[in-house]
Design a protein around this motif. Structure first.
Motif, PDB file in Angstrom:
ATOM      1  N   MET A  31       0.603  -1.366  -0.058  1.00 48.09           N
ATOM      2  CA  MET A  31      -0.166   0.333  -0.308  1.00 48.09           C
ATOM      3  C   MET A  31       0.981   1.261  -0.005  1.00 48.09           C
ATOM      4  O   MET A  31       1.910   0.958   0.650  1.00 48.09           O
ATOM      5  N   LEU A  32       1.086   2.328  -0.648  1.00 51.85           N
ATOM      6  CA  LEU A  32       1.528   3.516  -1.002  1.00 51.85           C
ATOM      7  C   LEU A  32       1.201   4.010   0.289  1.00 51.85           C
ATOM      8  O   LEU A  32      -0.117   3.855   1.114  1.00 51.85           O
ATOM      9  N   PRO A  33       2.016   5.429   0.944  1.00 46.70           N
ATOM     10  CA  PRO A  33       1.867   5.599   1.668  1.00 46.70           C
ATOM     11  C   PRO A  33       0.532   6.702   2.432  1.00 46.70           C
ATOM     12  O   PRO A  33      -0.299   7.175   1.282  1.00 46.70           O
ATOM     13  N   LYS A  34      -0.663   6.490   3.303  1.00 49.24           N
ATOM     14  CA  LYS A  34      -1.637   7.897   3.053  1.00 49.24           C
ATOM     15  C   LYS A  34      -1.390   8.931   3.077  1.00 49.24           C
ATOM     16  O   LYS A  34      -1.955  10.280   2.339  1.00 49.24           O
ATOM     17  N   LYS A  35       0.046   9.759   3.394  1.00 51.12           N
ATOM     18  CA  LYS A  35       0.430  11.422   3.464  1.00 51.12           C
ATOM     19  C   LYS A  35       1.331  11.153   2.250  1.00 51.12           C
ATOM     20  O   LYS A  35       2.138  10.491   2.214  1.00 51.12           O
ATOM     21  N   VAL A  36       1.153  12.599   1.479  1.00 50.50           N
ATOM     22  CA  VAL A  36       2.179  13.408   1.052  1.00 50.50           C
ATOM     23  C   VAL A  36       3.189  14.094   1.361  1.00 50.50           C
ATOM     24  O   VAL A  36       2.642  14.356   1.971  1.00 50.50           O
ATOM     25  N   ALA A  37       4.822  13.918   1.241  1.00 54.98           N
ATOM     26  CA  ALA A  37       5.027  15.120   2.129  1.00 54.98           C
ATOM     27  C   ALA A  37       4.778  16.457   1.775  1.00 54.98           C
ATOM     28  O   ALA A  37       4.506  16.512   0.293  1.00 54.98           O
ATOM     29  N   SER A  38       5.019  17.297   2.444  1.00 54.76           N
ATOM     30  CA  SER A  38       4.715  18.806   2.154  1.00 54.76           C
ATOM     31  C   SER A  38       5.502  19.641   0.908  1.00 54.76           C
ATOM     32  O   SER A  38       4.823  20.326   0.059  1.00 54.76           O
ATOM     33  N   THR A  39       6.803  18.939   0.640  1.00 54.94           N
ATOM     34  CA  THR A  39       7.408  19.247  -0.396  1.00 54.94           C
ATOM     35  C   THR A  39       8.723  17.719  -0.590  1.00 54.94           C
ATOM     36  O   THR A  39       8.852  17.781   0.603  1.00 54.94           O
ATOM     37  N   ASN A  40       9.669  18.134  -1.147  1.00 56.23           N
ATOM     38  CA  ASN A  40      11.344  17.435  -1.200  1.00 56.23           C
ATOM     39  C   ASN A  40      11.665  18.543  -2.224  1.00 56.23           C
ATOM     40  O   ASN A  40      11.772  18.563  -3.467  1.00 56.23           O
ATOM     41  N   LYS A  41      13.012  18.866  -1.465  1.00 64.11           N
ATOM     42  CA  LYS A  41      13.849  19.651  -1.903  1.00 64.11           C
ATOM     43  C   LYS A  41      14.802  19.001  -3.028  1.00 64.11           C
ATOM     44  O   LYS A  41      14.903  19.977  -4.153  1.00 64.11           O
ATOM     45  N   PHE A  42      15.111  17.881  -3.344  1.00 67.25           N
ATOM     46  CA  PHE A  42      15.284  17.306  -4.806  1.00 67.25           C
ATOM     47  C   PHE A  42      14.969  17.987  -5.821  1.00 67.25           C
ATOM     48  O   PHE A  42      14.852  17.844  -6.976  1.00 67.25           O
ATOM     49  N   TYR A  43      13.295  17.989  -5.247  1.00 66.31           N
ATOM     50  CA  TYR A  43      12.121  17.687  -6.406  1.00 66.31           C
ATOM     51  C   TYR A  43      12.936  18.998  -7.233  1.00 66.31           C
ATOM     52  O   TYR A  43      12.017  19.473  -8.659  1.00 66.31           O
ATOM     53  N   ASN A  44      12.900  20.201  -5.801  1.00 62.06           N
ATOM     54  CA  ASN A  44      12.390  21.372  -6.182  1.00 62.06           C
ATOM     55  C   ASN A  44      13.732  21.571  -7.364  1.00 62.06           C
ATOM     56  O   ASN A  44      13.724  22.599  -7.859  1.00 62.06           O
ATOM     57  N   GLU A  45      14.801  21.216  -6.626  1.00 60.54           N
ATOM     58  CA  GLU A  45      15.882  21.774  -7.329  1.00 60.54           C
ATOM     59  C   GLU A  45      16.259  20.287  -8.826  1.00 60.54           C
ATOM     60  O   GLU A  45      16.976  21.289  -9.833  1.00 60.54           O
ATOM     61  N   ILE A  46      15.268  19.531  -8.968  1.00 56.16           N
ATOM     62  CA  ILE A  46      15.005  19.308 -10.520  1.00 56.16           C
ATOM     63  C   ILE A  46      14.717  20.493 -11.018  1.00 56.16           C
ATOM     64  O   ILE A  46      14.926  20.451 -12.564  1.00 56.16           O
ATOM     65  N   VAL A  47      13.405  20.875 -10.616  1.00 61.54           N
ATOM     66  CA  VAL A  47      12.490  20.985 -11.648  1.00 61.54           C
ATOM     67  C   VAL A  47      13.489  22.838 -11.835  1.00 61.54           C
ATOM     68  O   VAL A  47      13.610  23.125 -13.041  1.00 61.54           O
TER      69      VAL A  47
END
Length: 261
Positions: A171-187
């Motif tokens: 089962m996938l997690p119930k909650k999504v993290a508010s942010t991910n700094k590496f996602y932001n870095e990639i974008v």
């Protein structure tokens, strides 16, 4: 002769591809560049690394430029790793360690992965080889000496899995993290360097779909291509998270259609 997948990646220096696929084993075991070539005539490379998190993906994205590997579009697989901001791949970290002096991106990733041993890894002669001898030690030297053939890149990075799903729950997690700094870095990196990046989610074998994690993730990642529930047949899966070769053929064919490859 290149031995590890990372060494094969480095050996692609100055080459050009239409498409690059980045992510974890869910990419490495799930997308076949050979099928893309046969069906579309387009070139691609699978740079999924086992157990990769977004920090590892960001590293590979930077190194594509460092090694002058050009491409028209990069596809990045993302799912519950969005919640793992502090994580990185042990396997990839072993493979990059011998190259800790090569550039700033690799050095920073080595620091991020193992801050306690970073100084020793970087500045004490042979320290990093002693600590990772099973991966980077005498067996590697012998293999290179006898030019042992590596299967790491026989299919442009795709590593097919055999076998069919037997049992297990996921089962996938119930909650999504508010942010991910590496996602932001990639974008940010993609925007600054004018890279065409598409985020997508590969198929899961869902036992219980009460979690709407991917739908929540779509609110964090605009235009996320959600293929998490596209393959329903258990015959496509080696386990809950990974496709077998039959599934990879089906998924690669689906990507060609849905992403207009």
């Amino acid at each position: 002769m290149p031995k590890t997948k990372f060494q094969h990646f480095k050996a692609l220096k100055n080459q050009r591809f239409d498409y690059v696929f980045l992510g974890s084993s869910r990419v490495e075991n799930g997308i076949s560049p050979e099928i893309i070539k046969n069906k579309t005539g387009k070139s691609s490379v699978n740079l999924g690394f086992q157990a990769s998190k977004l920090s590892d993906v960001y590293l590979i994205l930077q190194l594509l430029d460092a090694y002058h590997i050009s491409y028209k579009k990069v596809f990045i697989q993302i799912d519950y790793i969005f919640n793992m901001e502090g994580g990185s791949s042990n396997i990839l970290s072993y493979e990059i360690l011998p190259f800790i002096h090569e550039n700033e991106a690799i050095s920073k990733q080595c620091l991020f992965h193992d801050p306690e041993n970073f100084w020793c890894n970087k500045y004490l002669p042979f320290y990093r080889y002693c600590r990772t001898s099973q991966k980077n030690g005498i067996r590697e030297v012998v293999s290179k000496t006898i030019k042992k053939k590596s299967a790491a890149f026989d299919q442009l990075g795709y590593a097919p899995l055999s076998g069919n799903f037997v049992n297990g729950k996921f089962m996938l997690p119930k909650k999504v993290a508010s942010t991910n700094k590496f996602y932001n870095e990639i974008v940010s990196y993609a925007t600054t360097h004018r890279k065409s990046v598409v985020f997508f989610t590969a198929p899961f074998r869902f036992v219980n779909q009460s979690s709407n994690y991917i739908q929540k993730l779509e609110t964090k990642i605009p235009n996320l291509k959600n293929f998490s529930n596209e393959l329903q047949n258990d015959a496509y899966f080696q386990n809950n998270n990974h496709l077998n070769h039959t599934g990879a053929v089906a998924f690669t064919t689906l990507l060609i259609e849905k992403l207009n490859l």
